[in-house]
Write a protein that holds these residues in place. Structure first.
Motif, short mmCIF file in Angstrom:
data_model
loop_
_atom_site.label_atom_id
_atom_site.label_comp_id
_atom_site.label_asym_id
_atom_site.label_seq_id
_atom_site.Cartn_x
_atom_site.Cartn_y
_atom_site.Cartn_z
N ILE A 47 0.81 -1.21 0.00
CA ILE A 47 0.00 0.00 0.00
C ILE A 47 0.85 1.27 0.00
N ASP A 48 2.14 1.15 -0.19
CA ASP A 48 3.02 2.31 -0.31
C ASP A 48 2.53 3.19 -1.46
N PRO A 49 2.25 4.48 -1.21
CA PRO A 49 1.68 5.34 -2.26
C PRO A 49 2.54 5.44 -3.51
N SER A 50 3.85 5.24 -3.39
CA SER A 50 4.67 5.36 -4.58
C SER A 50 4.79 4.03 -5.32
N GLY A 51 4.19 2.98 -4.76
CA GLY A 51 4.33 1.65 -5.34
C GLY A 51 3.18 1.25 -6.25
N PRO A 52 3.34 0.16 -6.99
CA PRO A 52 2.32 -0.27 -7.94
C PRO A 52 1.08 -0.88 -7.30
N GLY A 53 1.16 -1.21 -6.02
CA GLY A 53 0.02 -1.87 -5.38
C GLY A 53 -0.99 -0.91 -4.77
N PHE A 54 -0.61 0.35 -4.66
CA PHE A 54 -1.42 1.32 -3.92
C PHE A 54 -2.84 1.42 -4.47
N PHE A 55 -2.94 1.70 -5.74
CA PHE A 55 -4.27 1.96 -6.32
C PHE A 55 -5.15 0.71 -6.35
N PRO A 56 -4.64 -0.45 -6.80
CA PRO A 56 -5.48 -1.65 -6.78
C PRO A 56 -5.93 -2.01 -5.37
N LEU B 440 -12.36 3.87 -17.32
CA LEU B 440 -11.75 4.86 -18.18
C LEU B 440 -10.86 5.83 -17.41
N VAL B 441 -11.31 6.26 -16.25
CA VAL B 441 -10.54 7.28 -15.52
C VAL B 441 -9.48 6.66 -14.62
N ALA B 442 -9.51 5.34 -14.42
CA ALA B 442 -8.58 4.71 -13.47
C ALA B 442 -7.11 5.04 -13.74
N PRO B 443 -6.63 4.92 -14.98
CA PRO B 443 -5.20 5.23 -15.18
C PRO B 443 -4.87 6.68 -14.83
N GLY B 444 -5.73 7.61 -15.29
CA GLY B 444 -5.48 9.02 -15.00
C GLY B 444 -5.59 9.32 -13.53
N LEU B 445 -6.58 8.72 -12.88
CA LEU B 445 -6.76 8.95 -11.44
C LEU B 445 -5.57 8.42 -10.66
N GLU B 446 -5.12 7.23 -11.02
CA GLU B 446 -4.00 6.65 -10.30
C GLU B 446 -2.74 7.50 -10.47
N ASN B 447 -2.49 7.89 -11.70
CA ASN B 447 -1.32 8.73 -11.97
C ASN B 447 -1.34 10.00 -11.14
N ALA B 448 -2.49 10.68 -11.20
CA ALA B 448 -2.61 11.96 -10.49
C ALA B 448 -2.51 11.75 -8.98
N LEU B 449 -3.11 10.68 -8.48
CA LEU B 449 -3.10 10.42 -7.04
C LEU B 449 -1.68 10.14 -6.55
N ARG B 450 -0.98 9.30 -7.28
CA ARG B 450 0.37 8.95 -6.84
C ARG B 450 1.31 10.14 -6.97
N GLN B 451 1.16 10.90 -8.03
CA GLN B 451 1.99 12.10 -8.18
C GLN B 451 1.73 13.09 -7.04
N SER B 452 0.45 13.24 -6.70
CA SER B 452 0.10 14.17 -5.61
C SER B 452 0.75 13.75 -4.30
N LEU B 453 0.67 12.45 -4.01
CA LEU B 453 1.21 11.97 -2.73
C LEU B 453 2.74 12.00 -2.73
N VAL B 454 3.33 11.80 -3.88
CA VAL B 454 4.80 11.91 -3.96
C VAL B 454 5.20 13.37 -3.73
N LEU B 455 4.45 14.30 -4.34
CA LEU B 455 4.75 15.73 -4.17
C LEU B 455 4.66 16.15 -2.70
#
Lengths: 162, 495
Positions: A47-56, B440-455
């Motif tokens: 569940i690490d936000p930077s990892g590939p498992g977070f979103f699924p 449809l929005v899952a890839p964009g949502l995931e990208n934006a979410l992870r970028q936000s949390l990394v920032l």
């Protein structure tokens, strides 16, 4: 106006319970297999936000939550009135024809498979005139051949037979 | 903007593009006039064909199909009391009554003129608003896009009926399906189970064809058709007078405003717009008792409302890459296939091409006016095509269209599975629209979410610290709160 024919009755509580179990099952399955797939030791690491498992994992948790909601709905009393009917008579035939078509593509080739499927579906929808069935079985694949292979230059799959 | 629009007209006013628009309109009229074929179904079915055409031919064809299908749903609504598309459901209330009273021609003409007027005004809003919104959207960062995507999903979930748990489950499954494939950041395989076919993710168009087109065929296979006598237009009263049209003008303008406002909101669409416009018209009418008993105003309201939503749905789609409804969800796939990636940069990188598509909407309206007026007597006969011929041909086109996307037999299987799943979903009242939009929005949502949390170093406070993001979050909370409150207060949903 369309009216649904008679079919199996499905109580809303049963439908909700089935969907609840589906939600729990899907979410639980993803949580179980995902860490192994992405090389994480466990869910906590996945569940690490930077990892590939977070979103699924988030989506799986949403699925579990939605499943629980459906199970709670299943505990409510059924609404008054006729129970939901899940009609399956003709649609079961349609599904069977589609399955045979999908499996038969490799054997018969797409055009032959579609011709047979079209004629079969016409029978399911109530067509009984042999001339119409024959015309559908021949003209439909012919039209598709002209549109896809001749006009759009998309080669359709052949089979062992054709 | 005007210069871009002029360039757009220059790109679209040629033989092939105009032919594509006319063919799209005619296809849309056939689809819309046939109960059981929806605009989503038709656009999903036909879009693979357009991948092999230039964008100034393929996309105008699809846009023409979309607008004509929404209009033509009124034809069977008026003649046989069955809406051709869900967006014309409100038209049955007054349209068919008018036909019974011997005024079918008036009703059909009002439907046509109201649809064109609503669509034209909606297109004007699209052209003016989209460019401005795109310039604002350039300032959006990942946190803002996260909130926009979430707003779209909350909206579509909350309007998907009273089965909240099912709508949420549909959303969750859509998000999971959208996650299948290679992780965009690390390249790790997720939920592929060793399948090479799934490395690129689940292809959208075959799923859409199955969920919307094939599932409808399954539904229709169980429906016992009892068609009412089609009311023939020739002997059915005079046409619409100028006075009647003038009288309906305020209603058309108001309903257009409602249609545009609804269409702009991601995840809603013409099906909701038509009812909201109809309801507002009845409340504001001097003769509300006539509604439901053959009111031309009622027809004008529903048809201008639903057609105004068509161009408005393109605003969130082109500006943010978020579908305005299920049809635009399919259109996004078609746009991407043509190399037009929806989002604020679309206006910067493909301005003339994008404006040529807007110009095609205007040209399409003018052509629809001509074709629709000349064809009123002919189009209502489309409703007499027998189901035993129509649906088998639709299935053949579904399966071939799915194959054509990637020349993959696996996609044909995917369509069949999605079709069966879609049918079972409809049987248990589990809405498909949240699944599609989430996927449809899952890839964009995931990208934006992870970028936000990394920032933000993993802190969710970033969504509160930025004003636009915080504002959108407030809207989401209010919307979700109202939805939950209605769910808890409502009695058990009836079947």
């Amino acid at each position: 106006m369309n009216t649904p024919e008679r079919g199996l009755t499905v109580r809303p509580a049963v439908a909700n319970a089935a969907l609840g179990l589906l939600g729990l099952g899907v979410g639980g399955f993803v949580l179980a297999v995902l860490p192994g797939q992405i090389g994480a030791p466990g869910i906590a690491q996945a569940i690490d936000p930077s990892g590939p498992g977070f979103f699924p994992v988030l989506a799986a948790l949403l699925s579990i939550g939605a499943g629980l909601w459906c199970l709670l709905d299943a505990l409510r009393p059924d609404p008054k009135g006729a129970p939901e009917r899940l009609a399956l008579r003709r649609s079961a035939w349609v599904m069977a024809l589609l399955a045979v078509c999908g499996l038969g593509l490799h054997v018969a080739g797409m055009l032959l498979a579609l011709g047979a499927t079209t004629a079969g579906l016409a029978v399911v929808f109530g067509e009984r005139r042999p001339a119409v069935l024959l015309a559908l079985g021949i003209l439909t694949p012919l039209g598709i051949h002209l549109l896809f292979e001749r006009s759009l230059k998309i080669l359709l799959p052949g089979g062992w037979v054709f | 903007m005007l210069e871009l629009l002029a360039q757009g007209f220059g790109l679209i006013l040629n033989g092939p593009s105009l032919t594509a628009i006319v063919l799209g309109l005619l296809t849309g009229i056939v689809v819309g006039a046939l109960p059981g074929l929806s605009a989503t179904m038709a656009v999903a079915l036909v879009s693979p064909f357009t991948f092999f055409m230039p964008p100034t031919i393929g996309i105008p064809f699809l846009l023409g199909l979309f607008k004509a299908a929404i209009y033509a749903g009124s034809i069977p609504a008026i003649t046989i009391n069955t809406p051709g598309t869900a967006a014309s459901a409100a038209t049955t209330l007054d349209g068919h009554e008018l036909a019974r009273q011997g005024h079918a021609r008036k009703a059909l003409e009002m439907s046509l003129f109201a649809s064109i007027a609503g669509d034209l005004m909606g297109t004007a809003v699209l052209i003016v608003l989209a460019a401005w919104l795109a310039s604002v959207a350039l300032r959006f960062g990942p946190p803002e896009f996260v909130m926009l995507y979430l707003l779209a999903m909350v909206t579509i979930t909350s309007v998907s009926g009273r089965h909240a748990g099912k709508a949420l489950l549909s959303t969750a499954i859509g998000l999971l399906i959208g996650s299948i494939g290679l992780d965009p950041m690390s390249g790790a395989q997720r939920l592929t189970f060793g399948s090479v076919d799934l490395l690129g993710g689940v292809t959208l168009i075959p799923v859409l064809i199955g969920l919307f087109a094939l599932s409808e065929v399954l539904v229709q296979s169980e429906a016992a058709w009892r068609r009412q006598t089609t009311i023939v237009v020739e002997g059915n009263g005079p046409g619409l007078s100028r006075g009647e049209l003038r009288q309906a003008a305020p209603t058309i303008v108001r309903s257009t405003g409602i249609g545009v406002a609804v269409g702009i909101l991601p995840g809603i669409g013409a099906e909701i717009a038509t009812w909201l416009a109809y309801g507002a018209a009845r409340r504001r009418s001097r003769e509300p008792e006539r509604f439901g008993r053959g009111s031309l105003e009622g027809v004008a309201a529903s048809e201008s409302g639903n057609n105004a939503a068509v161009p408005a749905c393109l605003i969130p789609m082109t500006v943010f890459g978020i579908p305005g409804d299920t049809v635009t969800a399919v259109l996004i796939g078609a746009f991407i296939a043509q190399g037009l990636v929806p989002g604020p940069l679309l206006f910067q990188n493909n301005g003339p091409l994008l404006y040529s598509l807007f110009a095609s909407l205007i040209v399409g309206n003018l052509l629809l006016l001509i074709i629709g007026y000349m064809g009123i007597r002919v189009f209502q006969r489309i409703t007499t095509v027998p189901a035993s011929v129509l649906y088998p041909v639709v299935v053949a086109l579904c399966l071939t269209g799915s194959y054509a996307v990637n020349s993959s037999v696996g996609d044909v299987g995917l369509t069949i599975i999605a079709g069966v799943a879609g049918y079972l979903m409809r049987a248990v009242h589990m809405p498909a629209a949240p699944l599609v939009i989430a996927m449809l929005v899952a890839p964009g949502l995931e990208n934006a979410l992870r970028q936000s949390l990394v920032l933000s170093g993993g802190s969710p406070a970033i969504f509160l610290s930025r004003p636009i993001s915080a504002g959108l979050l407030l809207l989401i909370v209010i919307g979700a709160g109202l939805f939950l409150w209605r769910q808890l207060r409502a009695p058990s949903p009836t079947t």
